[in-house]
Structures are given as structure tokens and as C-alpha cells.
Design a protein around this motif. Structure first.
Motif, PDB file in Angstrom:
ATOM      1  N   LEU A  31       0.928  -1.123  -0.096  1.00  0.00           N
ATOM      2  CA  LEU A  31       0.110  -0.121   0.042  1.00  0.00           C
ATOM      3  C   LEU A  31       0.888   1.429   0.120  1.00  0.00           C
ATOM      4  CD1 LEU A  31      -2.587  -0.935   2.657  1.00  0.00           C
ATOM      5  CD2 LEU A  31      -2.932  -0.920   0.088  1.00  0.00           C
ATOM      6  N   LYS A  32       0.570   2.287  -0.748  1.00  0.00           N
ATOM      7  CA  LYS A  32       1.099   3.804  -0.601  1.00  0.00           C
ATOM      8  C   LYS A  32       0.887   4.220   0.846  1.00  0.00           C
ATOM      9  CE  LYS A  32       0.380   4.669  -5.369  1.00  0.00           C
ATOM     10  NZ  LYS A  32      -0.391   5.751  -6.456  1.00  0.00           N
ATOM     11  N   GLU A  33       1.513   5.011   1.076  1.00  0.00           N
ATOM     12  CA  GLU A  33       1.679   5.722   2.434  1.00  0.00           C
ATOM     13  C   GLU A  33       0.122   6.331   2.414  1.00  0.00           C
ATOM     14  OE1 GLU A  33       4.641   8.170   3.781  1.00  0.00           O
ATOM     15  OE2 GLU A  33       6.386   6.966   3.058  1.00  0.00           O
ATOM     16  N   ASN A  34      -0.472   6.121   3.625  1.00  0.00           N
ATOM     17  CA  ASN A  34      -1.664   7.049   4.046  1.00  0.00           C
ATOM     18  C   ASN A  34      -2.824   6.381   3.371  1.00  0.00           C
ATOM     19  OD1 ASN A  34      -0.279   9.012   5.601  1.00  0.00           O
ATOM     20  ND2 ASN A  34       0.232  10.288   3.733  1.00  0.00           N
ATOM     21  N   ALA A  35      -2.921   5.338   2.983  1.00  0.00           N
ATOM     22  CA  ALA A  35      -3.900   4.411   2.069  1.00  0.00           C
ATOM     23  C   ALA A  35      -4.949   4.206   3.107  1.00  0.00           C
ATOM     24  CB  ALA A  35      -3.309   2.910   1.750  1.00  0.00           C
ATOM     25  N   ALA A  36      -6.282   4.279   2.304  1.00  0.00           N
ATOM     26  CA  ALA A  36      -7.573   4.335   3.533  1.00  0.00           C
ATOM     27  C   ALA A  36      -7.543   2.909   3.842  1.00  0.00           C
ATOM     28  CB  ALA A  36      -8.489   4.656   2.477  1.00  0.00           C
ATOM     29  N   GLU A  37      -8.184   2.663   4.886  1.00  0.00           N
ATOM     30  CA  GLU A  37      -8.607   1.722   5.555  1.00  0.00           C
ATOM     31  C   GLU A  37      -9.228   0.503   4.507  1.00  0.00           C
ATOM     32  OE1 GLU A  37      -8.128  -1.526   8.293  1.00  0.00           O
ATOM     33  OE2 GLU A  37      -7.272   0.790   8.322  1.00  0.00           O
ATOM     34  N   LYS A  38      -9.993   1.044   3.775  1.00  0.00           N
ATOM     35  CA  LYS A  38     -10.726   0.110   2.846  1.00  0.00           C
ATOM     36  C   LYS A  38      -9.736  -0.646   1.977  1.00  0.00           C
ATOM     37  CE  LYS A  38     -14.125  -0.390  -0.672  1.00  0.00           C
ATOM     38  NZ  LYS A  38     -13.437  -1.154  -1.445  1.00  0.00           N
ATOM     39  N   GLU A  39      -8.756   0.412   1.560  1.00  0.00           N
ATOM     40  CA  GLU A  39      -7.751  -0.559   0.728  1.00  0.00           C
ATOM     41  C   GLU A  39      -6.835  -1.445   1.400  1.00  0.00           C
ATOM     42  OE1 GLU A  39      -5.880   3.376  -0.287  1.00  0.00           O
ATOM     43  OE2 GLU A  39      -6.488   3.125  -2.389  1.00  0.00           O
ATOM     44  N   ARG A  40      -6.616  -1.115   2.577  1.00  0.00           N
ATOM     45  CA  ARG A  40      -5.899  -2.122   3.517  1.00  0.00           C
ATOM     46  C   ARG A  40      -6.865  -3.530   3.330  1.00  0.00           C
ATOM     47  NH1 ARG A  40      -4.909  -4.045   8.499  1.00  0.00           N
ATOM     48  NH2 ARG A  40      -2.511  -4.359   9.088  1.00  0.00           N
ATOM     49  N   ALA A  41      -7.868  -3.119   3.777  1.00  0.00           N
ATOM     50  CA  ALA A  41      -8.853  -4.476   3.661  1.00  0.00           C
ATOM     51  C   ALA A  41      -9.094  -5.250   2.358  1.00  0.00           C
ATOM     52  CB  ALA A  41     -10.087  -3.931   4.148  1.00  0.00           C
ATOM     53  N   ASP A  42      -8.931  -4.398   1.382  1.00  0.00           N
ATOM     54  CA  ASP A  42      -8.858  -4.924   0.012  1.00  0.00           C
ATOM     55  C   ASP A  42      -7.627  -5.866  -0.163  1.00  0.00           C
ATOM     56  OD1 ASP A  42     -11.415  -4.033  -0.518  1.00  0.00           O
ATOM     57  OD2 ASP A  42     -10.811  -2.587  -1.909  1.00  0.00           O
ATOM     58  N   LEU A  43      -6.596  -5.268   0.113  1.00  0.00           N
ATOM     59  CA  LEU A  43      -5.288  -6.152   0.087  1.00  0.00           C
ATOM     60  C   LEU A  43      -5.438  -7.450   0.908  1.00  0.00           C
ATOM     61  CD1 LEU A  43      -2.748  -5.907  -1.434  1.00  0.00           C
ATOM     62  CD2 LEU A  43      -1.736  -4.762   0.672  1.00  0.00           C
ATOM     63  N   LEU A  44      -5.827  -7.360   2.228  1.00  0.00           N
ATOM     64  CA  LEU A  44      -5.790  -8.465   2.880  1.00  0.00           C
ATOM     65  C   LEU A  44      -6.698  -9.490   2.331  1.00  0.00           C
ATOM     66  CD1 LEU A  44      -5.726  -6.700   6.431  1.00  0.00           C
ATOM     67  CD2 LEU A  44      -3.879  -8.217   5.519  1.00  0.00           C
ATOM     68  N   GLN A  45      -8.107  -9.118   1.786  1.00  0.00           N
ATOM     69  CA  GLN A  45      -9.063  -9.808   1.284  1.00  0.00           C
ATOM     70  C   GLN A  45      -8.256 -10.785   0.035  1.00  0.00           C
ATOM     71  OE1 GLN A  45     -12.182 -10.796   2.043  1.00  0.00           O
ATOM     72  NE2 GLN A  45     -12.193 -12.173  -0.115  1.00  0.00           N
TER      73      GLN A  45
END
Length: 298
Positions: A31-45
Motif C-alpha cells: 500500500l502507498k503511504e496514507n492508504a485508506a482503511e478500505k484499501e488495506r482491507a481489500d489487500l488483505l482480502q
């Protein structure tokens, strides 16, 4: 596993110590710095989906991950020639150059038919695992140096092995031009909505990476698809190949083919050794590529 030689951001390349065999290049998604929580959740998914999969020649392979602390890393095989969409678009210039200066390594009808066959095989594998991709398009397929296509980018994918259907709850940029009517209007996704997207991907391949529904705004696409309009047959595409695309776009999801059936249909075309895409008749003037539209994934 030692990582060295940091090259770029977000989707990065590294050389890894592969023991006695020396080093290998891998792709690292983070993830890029300051990525949104949804982007983190998508990456984990995406990680959870990829962890379910054993290796398949037409699906990008997960090699490892780092999740104990931020940033999260997904370590995947490096696919040298990049996105199928870009590869197809670049081949247009290669084709023109070849016509002007003698032979070049231009793509053939058989190459293009093989690409869609390989994607169908990758999707057959995923659907048999109870996974829907939800963002199948040429930009999310990678090509290696041997011209092997690999389905990639599972950020939208969902494991639906229990219900076989997924209902989208959140908003965001959507791949409108690749979405089935039930996905556009009812937020419902299934293997059969992936089949619809596969038909659009076939059209992308035949038109060497063109943007579907050229000249139409997203709202017009949605309305016309709902009213029964479908992508036209490219003039250089034979009816047998276009019929398979059209079969994918039945209004009733139950009437669309399975990926197993698509693999069989495309295999029959390859065995016939007929040129189903007449590239010498490719009309450059008829197609163009859109790179950004508000609210759309292109």
C-alpha cells in the motif's frame, strides 16, 4: 527470504535470494503511504483469496506475504511482459512497424485466440474453487515472456463457495463496461457475471486493447446494456468467435456458458486452425483507448 533492489512504489520489483539457484525477480504488492482503511482491507482480502489457490499456469502465483506489521506485503511471481491490455495496445505499433519495415514479432490470430483460451482456463480453475473475480478485464491479466496469460489482481475477488453469489455493499470506482446487468443494477455478482466480463475481455483482445463501448459515456453504457444493446461484432472478427462473446452476454445468467464450456469452445477453434481474427483487416480508425473517466475503472 532476503529482499533487495527496491525499484518502484505500490507494485514493486525485488530480487530475492533463491539459495543455490541465485536470485529471482518477484513482484511485491503493498500500500502507498496514507492508504485508506478500505484499501488495506481489500489487500488483505486479496491475500486470503490467493492463499486458497494451489499453482495454476494461468493464474498469478502467490509466493509469500508479510502481515505481522504495516505495511502489508504480498510477494508474487513476476510476470515480465505486464498487463495484457498494454501488451495488446503496444502490438498495434509493432504491427504497423512490421508492415513498413518487413517482418516483425507481431501477434497473430492464433496468438489472440490462445490468449482468451488461457484466460478461460484460469477462470475455470478459479470458479471451480468457488471464487468470483468481479473485475475480470484485460488490464487484470498479465503476460509472461512465453506469451502465457495469467489472471491477476484479486482485490475485488470474493470466496463465495457457500452461496455462489456475492452482493456488493460498498461504493467505489466500478468497471462499468465489464459488468453484467445484474451487477450494474442489483449489485449481485456470481461466476456468471464473471462470464459476462470474460465476453467483454474477448472483445478487448480482438480489438487489440480497445476500450469497450467506444464513444459512449458510462451512463449510456448502463442504460443501453439494460435495454438489450451488446457490443458490435468487430468487422475483422469472424462470426464463430463473436458468437462465443455474445453467448456470454445473455440477459439471463443461467443461460450463459460455464467457464468449462468456454474452454471447450475455444479449444475447438484452436484445433480448427482457422484465422478467426483477420488482423490484416484491423480498422485502426474504429477503435481508441480511454485512460480515465470519472467514477470508472478502465
Amino acid at each position: 527470504m532476503e529482499l533487495t533492489n527496491h525499484i518502484c512504489t505500490h507494485f514493486e520489483l525485488y530480487e530475492v535470494d533463491a539459495g543455490r539457484s541465485g536470485t529471482s525477480v518477484v513482484a511485491v504488492k503493498t500500500l502507498k503511504e496514507n492508504a485508506a482503511e478500505k484499501e488495506r482491507a481489500d489487500l488483505l482480502q486479496e491475500l486470503q483469496v490467493m492463499k486458497m489457490l494451489e499453482p495454476h499456469p494461468n493464474v498469478v502465483r502467490l509466493l509469500g506475504c508479510c502481515t505481522e506489521k504495516d505495511p502489508v506485503f504480498l510477494i508474487m511471481e513476476y510476470v515480465a511482459l505486464g498487463k495484457l491490455q498494454s501488451f495488446l495496445r503496444n502490438s498495434r505499433a509493432e504491427r504497423c512497424y512490421g508492415n513498413l519495415h518487413g517482418p516483425s514479432n507481431t501477434l497473430t490470430s492464433r496468438d489472440l485466440t490462445t490468449f482468451v483460451y488461457q484466460v478461460a482456463r484460469g477462470m475455470e480453475f478459479l470458479s471451480n474453487k468457488g471464487i468470483i473475480h468481479r473485475d475480470l478485464a484485460a488490464r487484470n491479466v498479465l503476460v509472461d515472456e512465453g506469451h502465457i496469460c495469467k489472471v491477476a489482481d484479486f482485490g475485488f475477488a470474493r470466496d463465495v463457495i457457500a452461496s455462489h453469489v456475492y452482493e456488493r455493499k460498498s461504493e467505489g470506482r466500478l468497471p462499468i463496461r465489464w459488468m453484467a446487468p445484474e451487477s450494474l443494477y442489483d449489485n449481485v455478482f456470481s461466476v456468471k457475471s464473471d462470464v459476462w466480463s470474460f465476453g467483454v475481455l474477448m472483445w478487448e483482445v480482438v480489438t487489440l486493447g480497445s476500450t469497450p463501448y467506444p464513444g459512449m459515456a458510462a451512463a449510456d453504457v448502463m442504460r443501453k446494456v439494460r435495454d438489450g444493446y451488446r457490443l458490435d461484432k468487430p468487422e475483422h472478427c469472424r462470426r464463430e468467435l463473436y458468437n462465443i462473446m455474445y453467448y456470454c452476454w445473455d440477459r439471463d445468467p443461467k443461460e450463459r456458458p460455464s467457464f468449462q464450456e468456454l474452454v471447450q469452445l475455444l479449444e475447438q477453434l484452436l484445433l480448427s486452425e482457422t484465422e478467426y481474427i483477420e488482423l490484416e483487416r484491423f480498422p485502426d480508425h474504429s477503435y481508441y483507448n480511454m485512460v480515465s473517466l470519472s467514477g470508472e475503472k478502465l
